[in-house]
Design an enzyme around this catalytic site. Structure first.
Site: not given
Lengths: 242, 242, 242, 242
Positions: C55-56
């Site tokens: 994920g970011c």
């Protein structure tokens, strides 16, 4: 009753049906309602039991056009209006087009050529001009929370050298209209009930260009309703308003 | 020479002096320069040794007006243009009016009635119309980094039923103009060399309303210069451009 | 398979159940999946048939912490992380909290103390440290379209005089990590696959403060997936990426 | 005298010189000045002839930390603070880093590790703790006009089950501090003198995470000065404040 909806702003049930696409359920009330723009209908509002407060676009546009039409500065034909609205002008509708990522870094026109508010704008302009008026109106959505700029192009009908003075005279004593030499900015009216108005004479194209700014949540909505309430109840017109 | 400045965009040294308020230092070069809008002057640009790339407002406006004037959809008289520009349209000038806190939550008009770019816009419109054209133009600053919307109001001069088809035909094969049924949005052209164009017929006011969107830093500036460079050098016109 | 979801990022089905609150449907696949952060798992990714792209938040945080833990600059205990995310970090969910008027002029923390991404962050930090690591993590929503800043506070464990040089050495040759003296800014990585990293030694409080910036839609999502795809397919790792 | 500058916030001329890098011109006045944070120094302010109003970061941070230190919820060591500030926090300095195009779509840390305001924050925290306190502080600039979020990480020192109740009790009767279960948002305090406070217990990392929001132009500046003025002059403390 102070009504912020669009239900009683139009005098004509036929125009209502044309723009809102259903029959008006109480056409007999339409004629009783005062159009709640105090600068143009103060006496009516004082005596009304039903006040139909104008939408945000009509407020900014009508206050910009009224002096020019009433004082003969401009012709009622050929009026063009561009408005720029902050996103709260669309209410608080949960739709993808109003998500942050859709509106930020976005400017866009919408609702051309027949935005619903056009009906009340033209009704009031026709009253001011004493003749049927049809305008071109293009609203735009810009990434502000609140505020509306309306830029109005009108054909000159008189020596416009004193146009600003005419506007100042027209709004002399009005507590919520400020006529200024500099062009208005939405941030200067934010969270206030002011409508700022300025203008330029475009002598090359023989037009008067008027620019107005309001906060659509105040002068364009609840603030104006409070102003009307004050009139109806006999309070000081500025009570409770910035 | 590809010139992004305004120095060689005008054919007339007199008009230059009127708008820029000093004498043109090299008037003999004015006639040699091609106006660097490939969609309207492709052949001239190919053969030019001096290309004067248009400013951002002229690009979006001229691409919106050209089909209507060339194809007789609208009259050359009575044109009104509103533009909305992101803040990079003002360059990177360090001035209080361009501070974040001055521009954020702000929309405002400026440069009315005689923005400098008006001179090149009217020059090109007059060429398109074969007659002197004077327009009303009101630019606005809105809180975007980049992007310009131009909304153009023109008086109809013909049956407009197929206006969109006329525009599509006019730009058929152009790599950087997209004519669409839906109204354009600055975010759809961000960081690209596209000019998005759409239109609406306002039959009530008998006008054609055209809306265009460009990124002022690309199609309105460096991107268009690259497009011209490709033409001058004989490269594929789209080389290096998104 | 390149998986952008969170389904195969965790090695432990039990941790998955703790954070995602349902049983993992295919626990046997968890061990096969490579964690798709090329800077830390390049060889694994090259040979994997299932790549779980991070994920970011994990991307920006792990790239900021890794050199300090691997090179002994900081202790694995006592790590605190603040992240600031643009609104696209929340995906394109149509919910009132993500409306323009809710996010503009708003900064707010959320998801404290147990954001779902914490599970994969701690898993990877524990691998780096060779010991169980638990951190405090507070994500914040700020009014950007895209971009994440992660500010990481770690307790110093060594003479930090050459901390920047250690980071530069660690990422030497990495095409998408830029270690700079100046603190990073989301706008410098917008629409690119870069992770910008900088740091400061806080000698008064005996901490190392590392700041990273990524574009959550590129290095934090699809860009990193392309980077992994290039590795899996044997293409140049930078193919198709800015 | 109500002083909004930083000149008389520190008790120690030596610390002043360390952080402001010049000798204090009137050290004898330092001890007379009351630190103008009414929630912590109300009685002193009432009797002071010189009130040094705190900066915006100290206000939000001290109000977040005070109950935890005074009531023994957290240890004075190991405090980490992240703040997010709108651009007006930098005053109205005309510099390229504060231009709209530089701040919009930008989030960035700055002033690490030794922001000037750290000196007054640590002075006041040391008073609260009765011991020398050194914290790590990282301010960030985010694209808001106004508002500051401070997120404070502290090591737990007691059973935190009733932490929110402790905070509520501590600020019971305070007109401008609102302790809420939900995490604060800058937009909820905009143009008001409120400081909103909430917290979360991070039991995994054994920390208390407190988040506060103020409007840096009101509670963080002029509003707080008015609050102090009211105290000094014996007016109702809330007079003239929203």
């Amino acid at each position: 009753v102070l009504d912020l909806s669009a239900d009683f702003r139009l005098k004509s049930a036929a125009v209502y049906q044309e723009f809102y696409e259903h029959e008006h359920p109480s056409p007999e009330l339409l004629k009783q309602a005062a159009y709640g723009l105090p600068e143009l209908h103060r006496d009516e509002i004082r005596n009304a039991s039903l006040v139909a407060c104008p939408g945000c676009y009509p407020t900014g546009i009508l206050l910009g056009v009224a002096p020019a039409l009433k004082k003969g500065l401009a012709k009622p034909d050929g009026i063009v209006v561009t408005s720029l609205s902050g996103v709260s002008g669309a209410g608080r509708k949960v739709a993808d087009e109003f998500l942050f990522t859709e509106c930020n870094e976005s400017a866009r026109a919408y609702g051309i050529p027949k935005h619903r508010h056009l009906s009340e704008i033209e009704q009031e302009l026709s009253l001011l001009a004493g003749a049927n008026v049809a305008i071109s109106f293009a609203p735009h959505l810009v990434p502000l929370n609140r505020g509306i700029i309306s830029t109005i192009y009108m054909e000159l009908d008189a020596n416009p050298d004193n146009a600003l003075a005419v506007y100042r005279e027209f709004y002399n004593g009005e507590p919520f209209v400020r006529v200024t030499p500099s062009l208005p900015d939405t941030k200067n009216v934010e969270a206030t009930n002011y409508c700022d108005v300025s203008l330029r004479v475009d002598s090359r194209a023989h037009r008067l260009i008027v620019v107005t700014a309001i906060d659509n949540l105040t002068k364009g909505a609840a603030g104006q309703a409070v102003q009307c309430l004050n009139l109806v109840c006999g309070y000081e017109e500025t009570t409770g308003l910035l």
